[in-house]
Scaffold this motif. Structure first.
Motif, PDB file in Angstrom:
ATOM      1  N   ALA A 328       0.936  -1.077  -0.025  1.00 30.50           N
ATOM      2  CA  ALA A 328       0.048   0.069  -0.075  1.00 30.50           C
ATOM      3  C   ALA A 328       0.664   1.286   0.137  1.00 30.50           C
ATOM      4  O   ALA A 328       0.621   2.113  -0.683  1.00 30.50           O
ATOM      5  CB  ALA A 328      -0.964  -0.022   1.174  1.00 30.50           C
ATOM      6  N   ALA A 329       1.983   1.213   0.867  1.00 32.50           N
ATOM      7  CA  ALA A 329       3.031   2.559   0.784  1.00 32.50           C
ATOM      8  C   ALA A 329       3.743   2.377  -0.331  1.00 32.50           C
ATOM      9  O   ALA A 329       3.618   3.661  -0.906  1.00 32.50           O
ATOM     10  CB  ALA A 329       3.919   2.239   2.050  1.00 32.50           C
ATOM     11  N   ALA A 330       3.944   1.686  -1.072  1.00 39.20           N
ATOM     12  CA  ALA A 330       4.849   1.704  -2.581  1.00 39.20           C
ATOM     13  C   ALA A 330       3.758   2.220  -3.470  1.00 39.20           C
ATOM     14  O   ALA A 330       4.024   3.104  -4.405  1.00 39.20           O
ATOM     15  CB  ALA A 330       5.074   0.327  -2.831  1.00 39.20           C
ATOM     16  N   LEU A 331       2.349   1.660  -3.326  1.00 33.30           N
ATOM     17  CA  LEU A 331       1.582   2.198  -4.587  1.00 33.30           C
ATOM     18  C   LEU A 331       1.132   3.851  -4.034  1.00 33.30           C
ATOM     19  O   LEU A 331       0.839   4.384  -5.000  1.00 33.30           O
ATOM     20  CB  LEU A 331       0.109   1.253  -4.292  1.00 33.30           C
ATOM     21  CG  LEU A 331       0.455   0.000  -4.809  1.00 33.30           C
ATOM     22  CD1 LEU A 331      -0.920  -1.087  -4.761  1.00 33.30           C
ATOM     23  CD2 LEU A 331       0.958  -0.310  -6.449  1.00 33.30           C
ATOM     24  N   ARG A 332       0.992   3.784  -3.009  1.00 34.14           N
ATOM     25  CA  ARG A 332       0.750   5.710  -2.367  1.00 34.14           C
ATOM     26  C   ARG A 332       1.855   6.356  -3.116  1.00 34.14           C
ATOM     27  O   ARG A 332       1.671   7.470  -3.409  1.00 34.14           O
ATOM     28  CB  ARG A 332       0.554   5.521  -0.861  1.00 34.14           C
ATOM     29  CG  ARG A 332       0.195   7.010  -0.525  1.00 34.14           C
ATOM     30  CD  ARG A 332       0.130   6.838   0.810  1.00 34.14           C
ATOM     31  NE  ARG A 332      -1.022   5.979   1.670  1.00 34.14           N
ATOM     32  CZ  ARG A 332      -0.496   4.930   2.218  1.00 34.14           C
ATOM     33  NH1 ARG A 332       0.683   4.838   2.492  1.00 34.14           N
ATOM     34  NH2 ARG A 332      -1.172   4.085   2.917  1.00 34.14           N
ATOM     35  N   ASP A 333       2.838   6.029  -2.931  1.00 37.66           N
ATOM     36  CA  ASP A 333       4.110   6.901  -3.527  1.00 37.66           C
ATOM     37  C   ASP A 333       3.998   6.906  -4.961  1.00 37.66           C
ATOM     38  O   ASP A 333       4.199   7.979  -5.639  1.00 37.66           O
ATOM     39  CB  ASP A 333       5.652   6.008  -3.099  1.00 37.66           C
ATOM     40  CG  ASP A 333       5.765   6.200  -1.693  1.00 37.66           C
ATOM     41  OD1 ASP A 333       5.222   7.222  -0.881  1.00 37.66           O
ATOM     42  OD2 ASP A 333       6.849   5.463  -1.322  1.00 37.66           O
ATOM     43  N   LEU A 334       3.704   5.899  -5.496  1.00 40.87           N
ATOM     44  CA  LEU A 334       3.490   5.815  -7.097  1.00 40.87           C
ATOM     45  C   LEU A 334       2.223   6.956  -7.490  1.00 40.87           C
ATOM     46  O   LEU A 334       2.576   7.840  -8.327  1.00 40.87           O
ATOM     47  CB  LEU A 334       3.247   4.910  -7.863  1.00 40.87           C
ATOM     48  CG  LEU A 334       4.353   3.672  -8.090  1.00 40.87           C
ATOM     49  CD1 LEU A 334       3.673   2.177  -8.629  1.00 40.87           C
ATOM     50  CD2 LEU A 334       5.218   4.082  -8.873  1.00 40.87           C
ATOM     51  N   ALA A 335       1.198   6.878  -6.776  1.00 39.63           N
ATOM     52  CA  ALA A 335       0.077   7.620  -7.156  1.00 39.63           C
ATOM     53  C   ALA A 335       0.602   9.242  -6.932  1.00 39.63           C
ATOM     54  O   ALA A 335      -0.072  10.079  -7.771  1.00 39.63           O
ATOM     55  CB  ALA A 335      -1.163   7.176  -6.164  1.00 39.63           C
ATOM     56  N   GLU A 336       1.035   9.295  -5.614  1.00 39.95           N
ATOM     57  CA  GLU A 336       1.442  10.829  -5.260  1.00 39.95           C
ATOM     58  C   GLU A 336       2.436  11.228  -6.447  1.00 39.95           C
ATOM     59  O   GLU A 336       2.308  12.461  -6.896  1.00 39.95           O
ATOM     60  CB  GLU A 336       2.027  10.839  -3.932  1.00 39.95           C
ATOM     61  CG  GLU A 336       1.178  10.838  -2.855  1.00 39.95           C
ATOM     62  CD  GLU A 336       1.788  10.418  -1.514  1.00 39.95           C
ATOM     63  OE1 GLU A 336       2.742  10.533  -1.465  1.00 39.95           O
ATOM     64  OE2 GLU A 336       0.881  10.565  -0.504  1.00 39.95           O
ATOM     65  N   GLU A 337       3.252  10.583  -6.935  1.00 37.51           N
ATOM     66  CA  GLU A 337       4.315  10.955  -7.925  1.00 37.51           C
ATOM     67  C   GLU A 337       3.600  11.127  -9.394  1.00 37.51           C
ATOM     68  O   GLU A 337       3.859  12.244 -10.078  1.00 37.51           O
ATOM     69  CB  GLU A 337       5.297   9.978  -8.105  1.00 37.51           C
ATOM     70  CG  GLU A 337       6.319  10.419  -9.248  1.00 37.51           C
ATOM     71  CD  GLU A 337       7.350   9.232  -9.357  1.00 37.51           C
ATOM     72  OE1 GLU A 337       8.209   9.546 -10.492  1.00 37.51           O
ATOM     73  OE2 GLU A 337       7.691   8.545  -8.530  1.00 37.51           O
ATOM     74  N   ALA A 338       2.619  10.432  -9.819  1.00 35.55           N
ATOM     75  CA  ALA A 338       1.810  10.529 -10.614  1.00 35.55           C
ATOM     76  C   ALA A 338       0.654  11.540 -10.541  1.00 35.55           C
ATOM     77  O   ALA A 338      -0.091  11.772 -11.888  1.00 35.55           O
ATOM     78  CB  ALA A 338       1.393   9.237 -11.380  1.00 35.55           C
ATOM     79  N   GLY A 339       0.094  11.981  -9.653  1.00 36.79           N
ATOM     80  CA  GLY A 339      -0.813  12.711  -9.363  1.00 36.79           C
ATOM     81  C   GLY A 339      -2.130  11.806  -9.489  1.00 36.79           C
ATOM     82  O   GLY A 339      -3.255  12.389  -9.863  1.00 36.79           O
ATOM     83  N   VAL A 340      -2.182  10.667  -9.152  1.00 30.69           N
ATOM     84  CA  VAL A 340      -3.383   9.760  -9.260  1.00 30.69           C
ATOM     85  C   VAL A 340      -4.090   9.693  -7.890  1.00 30.69           C
ATOM     86  O   VAL A 340      -3.427   9.474  -6.929  1.00 30.69           O
ATOM     87  CB  VAL A 340      -3.019   8.397  -9.838  1.00 30.69           C
ATOM     88  CG1 VAL A 340      -4.209   7.187  -9.565  1.00 30.69           C
ATOM     89  CG2 VAL A 340      -2.511   8.277 -11.120  1.00 30.69           C
ATOM     90  N   ALA A 341      -5.454   9.676  -7.811  1.00 34.90           N
ATOM     91  CA  ALA A 341      -6.119   9.595  -6.656  1.00 34.90           C
ATOM     92  C   ALA A 341      -6.095   8.220  -5.983  1.00 34.90           C
ATOM     93  O   ALA A 341      -6.102   7.274  -7.011  1.00 34.90           O
ATOM     94  CB  ALA A 341      -7.626  10.010  -6.798  1.00 34.90           C
ATOM     95  N   ILE A 342      -5.879   7.944  -4.740  1.00 33.59           N
ATOM     96  CA  ILE A 342      -5.791   6.943  -4.075  1.00 33.59           C
ATOM     97  C   ILE A 342      -7.007   6.380  -3.498  1.00 33.59           C
ATOM     98  O   ILE A 342      -7.867   7.191  -2.886  1.00 33.59           O
ATOM     99  CB  ILE A 342      -4.822   6.903  -2.733  1.00 33.59           C
ATOM    100  CG1 ILE A 342      -3.467   7.579  -3.485  1.00 33.59           C
ATOM    101  CG2 ILE A 342      -4.700   5.761  -2.007  1.00 33.59           C
ATOM    102  CD1 ILE A 342      -2.548   7.758  -2.307  1.00 33.59           C
TER     103      ILE A 342
END
Length: 344
Positions: A328-342
């Protein structure tokens, strides 16, 4: 543990792939593959793999869009050049073409070269089973398994999958590593801080290893000694040698090698059950076999291959897909970097 509805997780994976520049024609095949594995309880082949897959895309080691092309070999066989693209996309194309060939001739065989990690063979087995096919799905991988009697890595975990359709849609699915355990299992033990059983991993001098940290640098042993070694060789010959894909050390590690394309190969074989007998007759005969197998022990003690997957799928569809904190943390980092809603 965090649980996320399957539809939300699929949309999230779709958004991350799209934001990373994965071609729109490929996004659905990849996200559907990852989600199916998460639903089936195979988290180590699900969205957990997104960070490394997208890292390899960014490095130019997974091509997107890939210009995948088939070459017909005969009325029953074809070869797919995956153009260094996503293995999940190549796996779907190869399976669907094998089904088409089997529908036309009774037998379909498709080899794949210049591919990458394609997930679990179980996904493609189920896809073929939905079309009324018995199937085999093989893939080679980078060396981390010793030959029987050796202690240096020479073959991959080289998974072997077999399956057959059943009336209720829950296909009989055997999907196994030809090593004593999968590399993803070592990573799971490392993550959880658990020792491995002895007899599965050795160091560079052939001594047994149980510490998962040390095991990550060690060599896996084949399952069942010479039997697993023989199966691994079969997978390597069919998915690597025969297809023109990489062989043994010519296949790159997705986690450690950022100098080369994956260069792995796959081999899909499908048999059209209806050519042998009416599908309903086959269902009846397979049901008879499974009843005999299930009745060979105390009630509930004998389980068929694939049962755990279908049970996990039912639970995860109802309750949501569980995500480990690290994932979940790794996906959250990807989302924040890409500007994608979690979605959690």
């Amino acid at each position: 543990m965090l649980r996320v509805p399957g539809s939300d997780l699929r949309d999230f994976a779709h958004a991350l792939l799209s934001a990373a520049g994965v071609d729109a024609s490929e996004v659905a095949a990849i996200s559907d593959n990852l989600l199916w594995n998460d639903l089936a309880g195979r988290a180590n082949h699900g969205v957990e793999r997104l960070p490394i897959l997208l890292r390899r895309v960014k490095a130019g080691l997974i091509r997107t869009p890939a210009r995948m092309r088939f070459r017909a070999l005969s009325e029953t066989a074809a070869l797919l050049d995956a153009d260094d693209g996503f293995g999940q996309v190549a796996g779907v194309l190869a399976t669907d073409r094998a089904v088409e060939l089997a529908r036309a001739t009774g037998l379909g065989v498709v080899g794949v070269q210049r591919s990458n990690f394609y997930g679990t063979g179980a996904y493609y087995i189920q896809r073929a089973a939905e079309a009324g096919m018995i199937s085999l799905a093989l893939s080679n991988s980078f060396p981390k398994v010793a030959a029987h009697g050796g202690y240096r890595p020479v073959l991959g975990t080289n998974p072997f999958a077999f399956g057959a359709p059943r009336r209720d849609g829950r296909a009989l699915i055997l999907d196994m590593s030809t090593a004593g355990l999968a590399g993803s299992t070592v990573r799971a033990h490392q993550r959880d801080g658990l020792d491995l059983p002895e007899g599965l991993v050795v160091d560079d001098e052939g001594h047994p290893v149980t510490d998962p940290e040390t095991a990550m640098k060690g060599t896996l042993l084949p399952a069942g000694g010479p039997k697993g070694f023989g199966l691994a060789l079969m997978v390597e010959v069919l998915s690597g040698v025969l297809t023109g894909a990489g062989i043994a050390s010519q296949v790159a590690s997705m986690y450690k090698d950022f100098e080369r394309h994956g260069n792995s190969g796959h081999f899909i074989l499908t048999l059209d059950v209806a050519r042998w007998m009416p599908l309903e007759t086959f269902y009846e005969r397979l049901d008879l076999l499974t009843q005999m197998v299930a009745g060979s022990g105390e009630e509930g003690t004998v389980r068929l291959p694939g049962e755990a997957r279908w049970e996990a799928m039912a639970e995860n569809r109802e309750k949501g897909i569980p995500l480990e904190d690290k994932t979940a943390a790794a996906l959250r980092d990807l989302a924040e970097e890409a500007g994608v809603a979690i979605p959690w």
